[in-house]
Design a protein around this motif. Structure first.
Motif, PDB file in Angstrom:
ATOM      1  N   ILE A  77       0.842  -1.194   0.000  1.00 26.10           N
ATOM      2  CA  ILE A  77       0.000   0.000   0.000  1.00 26.10           C
ATOM      3  C   ILE A  77       0.878   1.245   0.000  1.00 26.10           C
ATOM      4  O   ILE A  77       1.743   1.404   0.861  1.00 26.10           O
ATOM      5  N   TRP A  78       0.640   2.128  -0.977  1.00 29.83           N
ATOM      6  CA  TRP A  78       1.298   3.426  -1.067  1.00 29.83           C
ATOM      7  C   TRP A  78       0.329   4.444  -0.482  1.00 29.83           C
ATOM      8  O   TRP A  78      -0.837   4.489  -0.890  1.00 29.83           O
ATOM      9  N   ASP A 104      -0.196  14.284   5.832  1.00 30.36           N
ATOM     10  CA  ASP A 104       0.507  15.471   6.337  1.00 30.36           C
ATOM     11  C   ASP A 104       1.893  15.655   5.722  1.00 30.36           C
ATOM     12  O   ASP A 104       2.879  15.892   6.420  1.00 30.36           O
ATOM     13  N   GLY A 105       1.992  15.494   4.405  1.00 32.11           N
ATOM     14  CA  GLY A 105       3.254  15.703   3.707  1.00 32.11           C
ATOM     15  C   GLY A 105       4.219  14.523   3.764  1.00 32.11           C
ATOM     16  O   GLY A 105       5.293  14.569   3.174  1.00 32.11           O
ATOM     17  N   ARG A 106       3.867  13.471   4.467  1.00 29.54           N
ATOM     18  CA  ARG A 106       4.712  12.268   4.538  1.00 29.54           C
ATOM     19  C   ARG A 106       4.194  11.219   3.559  1.00 29.54           C
ATOM     20  O   ARG A 106       2.991  11.072   3.382  1.00 29.54           O
ATOM     21  N   GLN A 107       5.104  10.504   2.939  1.00 31.22           N
ATOM     22  CA  GLN A 107       4.778   9.401   2.030  1.00 31.22           C
ATOM     23  C   GLN A 107       5.185   8.084   2.693  1.00 31.22           C
ATOM     24  O   GLN A 107       6.153   8.052   3.455  1.00 31.22           O
ATOM     25  N   SER A 108       4.466   7.020   2.385  1.00 28.62           N
ATOM     26  CA  SER A 108       4.806   5.718   2.954  1.00 28.62           C
ATOM     27  C   SER A 108       4.457   4.607   1.976  1.00 28.62           C
ATOM     28  O   SER A 108       3.487   4.710   1.226  1.00 28.62           O
ATOM     29  N   VAL A 143      -4.797   6.710   0.840  1.00 26.94           N
ATOM     30  CA  VAL A 143      -4.188   5.640   0.044  1.00 26.94           C
ATOM     31  C   VAL A 143      -4.156   6.036  -1.430  1.00 26.94           C
ATOM     32  O   VAL A 143      -5.177   6.367  -2.023  1.00 26.94           O
ATOM     33  N   ASP A 144      -2.953   5.993  -2.001  1.00 20.60           N
ATOM     34  CA  ASP A 144      -2.751   6.345  -3.404  1.00 20.60           C
ATOM     35  C   ASP A 144      -2.794   5.128  -4.331  1.00 20.60           C
ATOM     36  O   ASP A 144      -3.201   5.239  -5.485  1.00 20.60           O
ATOM     37  N   ARG A 145      -2.349   3.983  -3.799  1.00 16.65           N
ATOM     38  CA  ARG A 145      -2.277   2.782  -4.637  1.00 16.65           C
ATOM     39  C   ARG A 145      -2.293   1.555  -3.737  1.00 16.65           C
ATOM     40  O   ARG A 145      -1.749   1.565  -2.633  1.00 16.65           O
ATOM     41  N   ARG A 173      -9.163  10.946  -6.166  1.00 20.31           N
ATOM     42  CA  ARG A 173      -9.851  10.965  -4.871  1.00 20.31           C
ATOM     43  C   ARG A 173      -9.430   9.757  -4.044  1.00 20.31           C
ATOM     44  O   ARG A 173     -10.170   8.770  -3.964  1.00 20.31           O
ATOM     45  N   PRO A 174      -8.269   9.829  -3.413  1.00 22.03           N
ATOM     46  CA  PRO A 174      -7.829   8.675  -2.629  1.00 22.03           C
ATOM     47  C   PRO A 174      -8.689   8.482  -1.380  1.00 22.03           C
ATOM     48  O   PRO A 174      -9.145   9.449  -0.782  1.00 22.03           O
ATOM     49  N   PRO A 175      -8.920   7.233  -1.002  1.00 22.44           N
ATOM     50  CA  PRO A 175      -9.680   6.984   0.224  1.00 22.44           C
ATOM     51  C   PRO A 175      -8.811   7.215   1.461  1.00 22.44           C
ATOM     52  O   PRO A 175      -7.604   6.980   1.446  1.00 22.44           O
ATOM     53  N   LYS A 176      -9.450   7.696   2.506  1.00 23.48           N
ATOM     54  CA  LYS A 176      -8.783   7.836   3.803  1.00 23.48           C
ATOM     55  C   LYS A 176      -9.092   6.553   4.575  1.00 23.48           C
ATOM     56  O   LYS A 176     -10.227   6.329   5.001  1.00 23.48           O
TER      57      LYS A 176
END
Length: 117
Positions: A48-49, A53-57, A74-76, A107-110
């Motif tokens: 999961i990508w 708050d400006g952080r990527q994981s 979630v982006d991907r 529209r990424p899901p939270k």
């Protein structure tokens, strides 16, 4: 004096009870829990990508179970060999079957929790 047939029935009942007890003992001892694992190329983990708050994981998970995802966007999602349900902040649950790679560019899901089935 106990007849041969009664002894055979008793022996069979004891054997059946012992077999049932061993099955129950093995079943209750087996537990599964979702694990946050190191992402390794070539493995078929849930991947999961996400961002917050400006952080990527980029996170990988293995094994069946459910865990908190902390409300990250979630982006991907690449499910690998896992069937997944993600729970979003709106209260919806979305099932994604194994071997799917989905992106959410607009529209990424939270996501508040994930579950590997």
């Amino acid at each position: 004096m106990i007849s041969k047939s009664k002894r055979a029935v008793c022996s069979m009942a004891v054997a059946l009870a012992a077999a049932a007890a061993s099955i129950v003992g093995v079943s209750s001892g087996t537990a599964f829990a979702i694990d946050h694992v190191q992402c390794v190329g070539g493995e078929n983990f849930l991947k999961i990508w996400s961002h917050l708050d400006g952080r990527q994981s980029v996170d990988c998970y293995a094994n069946a179970g459910k865990t908190d995802f902390g409300g990250w966007w979630v982006d991907r999602i690449s499910t690998g060999n896992n069937d997944l349900i993600y729970y979003d902040a709106n209260g919806d649950s979305v099932k994604i079957e194994r071997w799917h790679d989905i992106t959410f560019p607009n529209r990424p899901p939270k996501v508040v929790a994930i579950q590997i089935l």
